[in-house]
Each structure stands twice: as C-alpha cells, then as structure tokens.
Design a protein around this motif. Sequence first.
Motif, PDB file in Angstrom:
ATOM      1  N   ILE A 197       0.843  -1.205   0.000  1.00  0.00           N
ATOM      2  CA  ILE A 197       0.000   0.000   0.000  1.00  0.00           C
ATOM      3  C   ILE A 197       0.874   1.249   0.000  1.00  0.00           C
ATOM      4  N   VAL A 198       1.946   1.195   0.802  1.00  0.00           N
ATOM      5  CA  VAL A 198       2.868   2.343   0.854  1.00  0.00           C
ATOM      6  C   VAL A 198       3.446   2.595  -0.533  1.00  0.00           C
ATOM      7  N   ASP A 199       3.857   1.494  -1.201  1.00  0.00           N
ATOM      8  CA  ASP A 199       4.475   1.627  -2.524  1.00  0.00           C
ATOM      9  C   ASP A 199       3.473   2.112  -3.565  1.00  0.00           C
ATOM     10  N   GLU A 200       2.274   1.512  -3.562  1.00  0.00           N
ATOM     11  CA  GLU A 200       1.340   1.767  -4.654  1.00  0.00           C
ATOM     12  C   GLU A 200       0.541   3.053  -4.458  1.00  0.00           C
ATOM     13  N   LEU A 201       0.126   3.286  -3.237  1.00  0.00           N
ATOM     14  CA  LEU A 201      -0.768   4.424  -3.015  1.00  0.00           C
ATOM     15  C   LEU A 201       0.015   5.686  -2.652  1.00  0.00           C
ATOM     16  N   PHE A 202       1.083   5.502  -1.896  1.00  0.00           N
ATOM     17  CA  PHE A 202       1.848   6.667  -1.431  1.00  0.00           C
ATOM     18  C   PHE A 202       3.163   6.822  -2.179  1.00  0.00           C
ATOM     19  N   GLU A 203       3.377   5.944  -3.170  1.00  0.00           N
ATOM     20  CA  GLU A 203       4.603   5.967  -3.970  1.00  0.00           C
ATOM     21  C   GLU A 203       5.838   6.001  -3.090  1.00  0.00           C
ATOM     22  N   GLY A 204       5.793   5.234  -2.016  1.00  0.00           N
ATOM     23  CA  GLY A 204       6.970   5.098  -1.160  1.00  0.00           C
ATOM     24  C   GLY A 204       7.086   6.154  -0.067  1.00  0.00           C
ATOM     25  N   ALA A 205       6.272   7.234  -0.125  1.00  0.00           N
ATOM     26  CA  ALA A 205       6.367   8.291   0.895  1.00  0.00           C
ATOM     27  C   ALA A 205       5.792   7.825   2.237  1.00  0.00           C
ATOM     28  N   ASP A 206       6.160   8.529   3.286  1.00  0.00           N
ATOM     29  CA  ASP A 206       5.691   8.142   4.618  1.00  0.00           C
ATOM     30  C   ASP A 206       4.193   8.403   4.751  1.00  0.00           C
ATOM     31  N   PRO A 207       3.382   7.362   5.007  1.00  0.00           N
ATOM     32  CA  PRO A 207       1.924   7.541   5.022  1.00  0.00           C
ATOM     33  C   PRO A 207       1.358   7.877   6.387  1.00  0.00           C
ATOM     34  N   ILE A 208       2.199   7.853   7.427  1.00  0.00           N
ATOM     35  CA  ILE A 208       1.670   8.040   8.782  1.00  0.00           C
ATOM     36  C   ILE A 208       0.991   9.405   8.890  1.00  0.00           C
ATOM     37  N   GLY A 209      -0.253   9.401   9.395  1.00  0.00           N
ATOM     38  CA  GLY A 209      -0.984  10.659   9.571  1.00  0.00           C
ATOM     39  C   GLY A 209      -1.819  11.030   8.362  1.00  0.00           C
ATOM     40  N   GLU A 210      -1.578  10.368   7.227  1.00  0.00           N
ATOM     41  CA  GLU A 210      -2.363  10.682   6.025  1.00  0.00           C
ATOM     42  C   GLU A 210      -3.734  10.016   6.123  1.00  0.00           C
ATOM     43  N   THR A 211      -4.657  10.529   5.349  1.00  0.00           N
ATOM     44  CA  THR A 211      -6.009   9.971   5.362  1.00  0.00           C
ATOM     45  C   THR A 211      -6.284   9.276   4.030  1.00  0.00           C
ATOM     46  N   ILE A 212      -6.718   8.008   4.106  1.00  0.00           N
ATOM     47  CA  ILE A 212      -7.138   7.306   2.898  1.00  0.00           C
ATOM     48  C   ILE A 212      -8.634   7.105   2.987  1.00  0.00           C
ATOM     49  N   ARG A 213      -9.261   6.936   1.809  1.00  0.00           N
ATOM     50  CA  ARG A 213     -10.707   6.785   1.810  1.00  0.00           C
ATOM     51  C   ARG A 213     -11.118   5.440   1.221  1.00  0.00           C
TER      52      ARG A 213
END
Lengths: 405, 262
Positions: free
Chosen positions: A161-177
Amino acid sequence: MKLSAVPITAIKALRRNTMRTLLTALGIIIGVAAVITMVGLGQGAKSEVEEQVNRLGQNVVLVFPGARQLGGVSIGGGSANTLTVEDAHAIRDEIPEVIAASPEVRSQRVLVYGNRNWFTRIYGQSADYLQIRQWPIESGEMYTEEDVERAALVAVVGQTIVDELFEGADPIGETIRVRGLPLTVIGVLAPKGMSLMGSVQDDIVLVPYTTAFQRISGRSHAMVINVQVFNQQSMEIAQAKITDLLRERHGLAPYQEDDFTVQTQEEVAQAATETSRVMTVLLASIAGVSLLVGGIGIMNVMLVSVTERTREIGLRLSVGARGRDVMLQFLIESVILCLLGGLGGIALGAIATELIASYAGWPALFSTEAMFTAVSVSAAVGLFFGFYPAWKAARLDPIEALRRE
Amino acid sequence: MEADFSAVTGQHFNMAVIDLQHITRTYTSGSVAVHALRGIDFTLQAGNFVSIMGSSGSGKSTLMNILGCLDKPTEGRYLLNGTDISALKRDELAAIRNETIGFVFQNFHLLPRTSALENMELPLLYKRDPLSWKEIRQKAAEALEIVGLADRMDHTPSQLSGGQQQRVAIARALVTSPKLLLADEPTGNLDSRTSLEIIELFQRLNDEGLSILMVTQEPDIAQFANRIIILRDGLIQTDKQVQKRSAASELQTWKDESESLS
Ligand SMILES: Nc1ncnc2c1ncn2[C@@H]1O[C@H](COP(=O)(O)OP(=O)(O)O)[C@@H](O)[C@H]1O
Ligand SMILES: [Mg+2]
C-alpha cells in the motif's frame, strides 16, 4: 559392430540432416522444458505455501464457520454465519490456555488517496492480531483495544500500500478513503517478502474489526477467528476446550454436528501442501503429454529415416552388419536425438523457470530431481519410439534393401 | 585317411571354394515369373581366377548375388568352403559376407556424403573381433593406396569420377582381406589403362591365393582369367580353361609405348 563406432555413426547421420534433427529435437525440447518448468513451479508453490503457513504464527488455532468438509478442510472457506465477535471474546476470556483471539472479517475494496486508487483487501482484526501473527510494525503503531472499542477510523497498512498508493512516501498521519469513509494511517507493517506470496501478504490494510463490521464490510459474523494458544503442549486441550465452549454457546444438542471447524496450523499446512501437490502432479502430467507428442515426432522421423536410408542399411548388411548392429545404430540415433532434446529442454526449462519466477513473481524451484527425471524419460522416449523403426530396419533383407530406390 | 583328417580340420587341400549344384533363381513380381537362373552347376577350386561373361539379362548379377550370400537360390545347393549356405542363420551369413567374401557391386553402392576413407572403414567396423581405431584407419588407408586413391581419402562419392568410385568399391571389397573376391563388372566404368591396372592388381592378389570370380562384358578383360564361363538365359553355355594373359607385362608394354609416343 565396434561399440565406439555406434554413437559416432549415429551423430554423423544426425549431422547430415541438421535441420530435421533440430526440428525433431525441438519436440522433445519443448516437452522436457514444460515438465521441468511445471514441476519447478509446482514445487515452488508448495514450498511457498509451507513457508506461508509457518508464518501464520506460532501455536495458532483457526476457527472457521461451518462444518468440517468431507475428506478435507476448508481454508478461509466458510460462508456460514455461525461465528460471532462474542464467540471470539469468550474464547479469549474463558479458556486459560488462550492468550489472544481475533475475529477476522475481510473485504475487497478500492482505496483512494489523493488522485490515486488501489484495489486491496481490508482485514478487520483485533488489536492483538499482530501478536498472533508475530508480525512486527515497521513505523508508527498498531491500533489499541480502545480504538477497537470505539470503532476508530484508523488503519495500519502493508508495504504494498505504501508503494502503490503513497509511492513510497511516509503515510503516517495521512487519510485514505474507502467508499468515502476516511481512515487515518497510524502504522506501517514490516514487509513480508519479495516473492509473490510475500507481496500478496504485504497487500493488506488492517482496521479494528469493529470498524470493519460496522462501516466497511456490512457483515455481522466473523469469517475466521485467529486464536493464539499459550504453548505447543496446550494446543490439543485448547482445541477441545474451544470446541466445547462453542458448542455450548451455539446451543448444540449432542446429536448435532459442530457448526464450526477448529484447525491447527499443521492441519491447514497439510491441506495446503496436499492441494499444491495435486497441482504439481496435474501440471506435470499436462507437460508429460507434450513430451509424448515429442516422442511420436521422433518415431515418425526415424521411420522416414529408415525408409530413406534403406539402401544404406542394405549396404551395411551386405558388408557384414548383423540385424542387431543395424537395430542398435537406429536405436542409438533415436536415443541421442532424444537426449539432445532432453539437454536442450533442461536449458530452456531452466530459463523459463527463472523468467517466470522473476517476472510473474510466481515462486519456482529448479529441481535437479525433475532434471534427472526429464533426461531419463527422454532417453526412454528415444528407446521406446525408436524401437519400432529400428526393428523394421534390422529385418530388411540385404539385396532387397539395396535394390530399393 | 586323408578324408578323415579334412573332416576334422575343415580344410582340404583340393577342396572347392564354391560348389554350386543345380542352382535356380526365379523372380516373381506379381503374376509374372522370371527364371533368371535355370540350373547352374560348377565348382571353383581355391586360387582360381574365373571370368563370367554373357549378354545383358543372362543372369550374371543374379548369380553373383547368390554367390555373395546376399540372395538365396530358389532351388539347388550352394556349398561355400564345404558349408551348405542354406542351413545358415542371418547372422552367420553376415559374418561370411564380412570376413570371407569381398563383393564389388556393379553399381558401386558407396555410402553417399561419406568420405572414401570412411567407406573403407565400414566393413572393418563390423568385424566380429573388433579392431582398434588405429588399425581400422591404417587398413582403410592402405586399401585406398592399393587402388591409387591415397590422395582422395576425404572425397565423398559425389566428388569422385565414375572410375574413381569403382576403384573405391574395389578397395572396400579388399579391405577385410577376404579369401574370395566376387566382382560384378569391376572395370565397367574404367578406361582401358585403369582397367589393366585393376586386373594387374587382381592377378597379383590371385597369385597370393585369393580366389576371384569376375563378371565382365569385355572379351579382352576376360582373357586375364584362367577360366571363362559364359552364361546364356540363366544357363552355363560355355565353361573353358584358358591360358591366362599377364596383365603386368601388357601394362609394361603400354607404358613403353606411351613413353615412345611422348
Ligand atoms: N529383382 C528382380 N525382380 C525381377 N526380375 C529381376 C530382378 N533382378 C533381375 N531380374 C531379371 O532377371 C534376369 C537376369 O538379370 P541379371 O542377373 O541382373 O542379369 P545380368 O546381370 O546378366 O545383366 C533379367 O531378365 C532381369 O530382368
Ligand atoms: Mg548385371
């Protein structure tokens, strides 16, 4: 005939018709390559399944809804709605040997982050699920029991999920729907691995099971209850106690069958291994058919060759060859043709196995056992399908053969 | 006393190499029967050189094939060195073809796309007591040398003239050092000079004890044998002893003449 002359004569004859030799060998090459690749894939899948099952965690018991199926087991099966969240709580609270129990509910959903989408599986699990699976957190943290109690809109995501949705960026604190429902990412799971099965495992989102039940899946019953038992020695007693407890809770009369299935990790492993073994055999037999077709091609070419070389056979007989010398010559020719195909097939099979393993991500093992089998099978194919043409050649009458045009 | 002794050793000083007793051979193709041989009787003593003549279709090749154990007579008995051929098994016949008889085919029958040297090796590969590769190479090369083709060892039949192919065929018949040479028109494709050389070779081998049966269409070639048999319609028409002409001295005369010409 001088023995060392037999293979030399055979090779000379094969070289005299290089194109035909190669095309005939191609049939065997493809057959052997198919066998090797299929067996390799099957064995790769088997070892992967074994490893995956081992990675389920230690001393894990799985409780599936629905009765045990005839002659087998159902992995992740049950469509029956017989297991409740309360069952999971009871197992955890009332059986001393059990240290954790997580009611599981899975949904396949599209995740949205910014303008990116990713189709994945969302697992509703309890807060101690990672302990059961012995799966560490890489960054951030797992949701707590409190989060579970209040059905918090939080998620812990896998590496994919980190790779595909966030393109490797740090996802902590982000909101997904998920269908408009906002989930805050609070943790990232440690990656499981590079192989297909590994990346499948990493393609996951964990949410509190309450959130999953109430907001995502629309289900009311658990699909599996993952149970962790105190130690290996307590596994059997824990299984028995879980069975008793659930029968009581479900109000089953003694004559009624269980409406759930309790399985240990070993049982699940056995079932999975059996499945992959059947698959290996199936794949290998399909490949074997292509080897058979290759063998028939050899027979065809050898028959043509005997007919074409009738004069040569007549000449050999007339200068002193015995029937068995002629027979041996054609048999060896056919065996060499097949062995040539066998070696080519091993090379091609190794390449194919490697390619599939690296591109498709499907696990594959290049098995030396399959290699030896392939070579002996191709030699046997050569003997078997070469026999009739060779026998036909050996029976010829010298003067008849010499007269033949 | 003498007869008893020969029965034990299988050797007889005066024994016939070939003893044909009323040999017939009938080809049946469909409903038509061709009587190629209609009763041939003759004996060949060891060390003889016989020419067989006769017009085309008189049965010469048919006779040679039977003598060479390649074909079987329809009727009659064929004793080779006292052994009845009809009683032998396939493998025993193959052994005779390999070791006892050297056969020159009318149309050569060389292995195509195979060098002259390898054609030479062929009979040697099938020897019952295998030779070493070294011996095989050596004998093969020697045989080619004898027919004057040492410099053509690596040529395949298609790279050789008709006469050269014929000489390769002769060399192959001689390579196993047989006791009996059967040659079906061995000089049919050769110019007269080369024919004479081949006949001179035959006479030399004959002097060393090789029995020879040679089919020829040319009367002057037939004269180099010590006996001439003429076939006609599958029967022996004439069988006569002749004074053998010396090929060596004729060859010498030829050489002298061509030298004086140049
Ligand atoms: N395989 C055969 N089938 C039928 N007839 C044959 C066969 N070979 C030879 N003949 C016939 O037998 C006769 C003798 O042939 P052949 O021995 O070849 O004669 P030659 O060598 O003296 O020319 C001929 O009439 C020929 O047509
Ligand atoms: Mg003829």
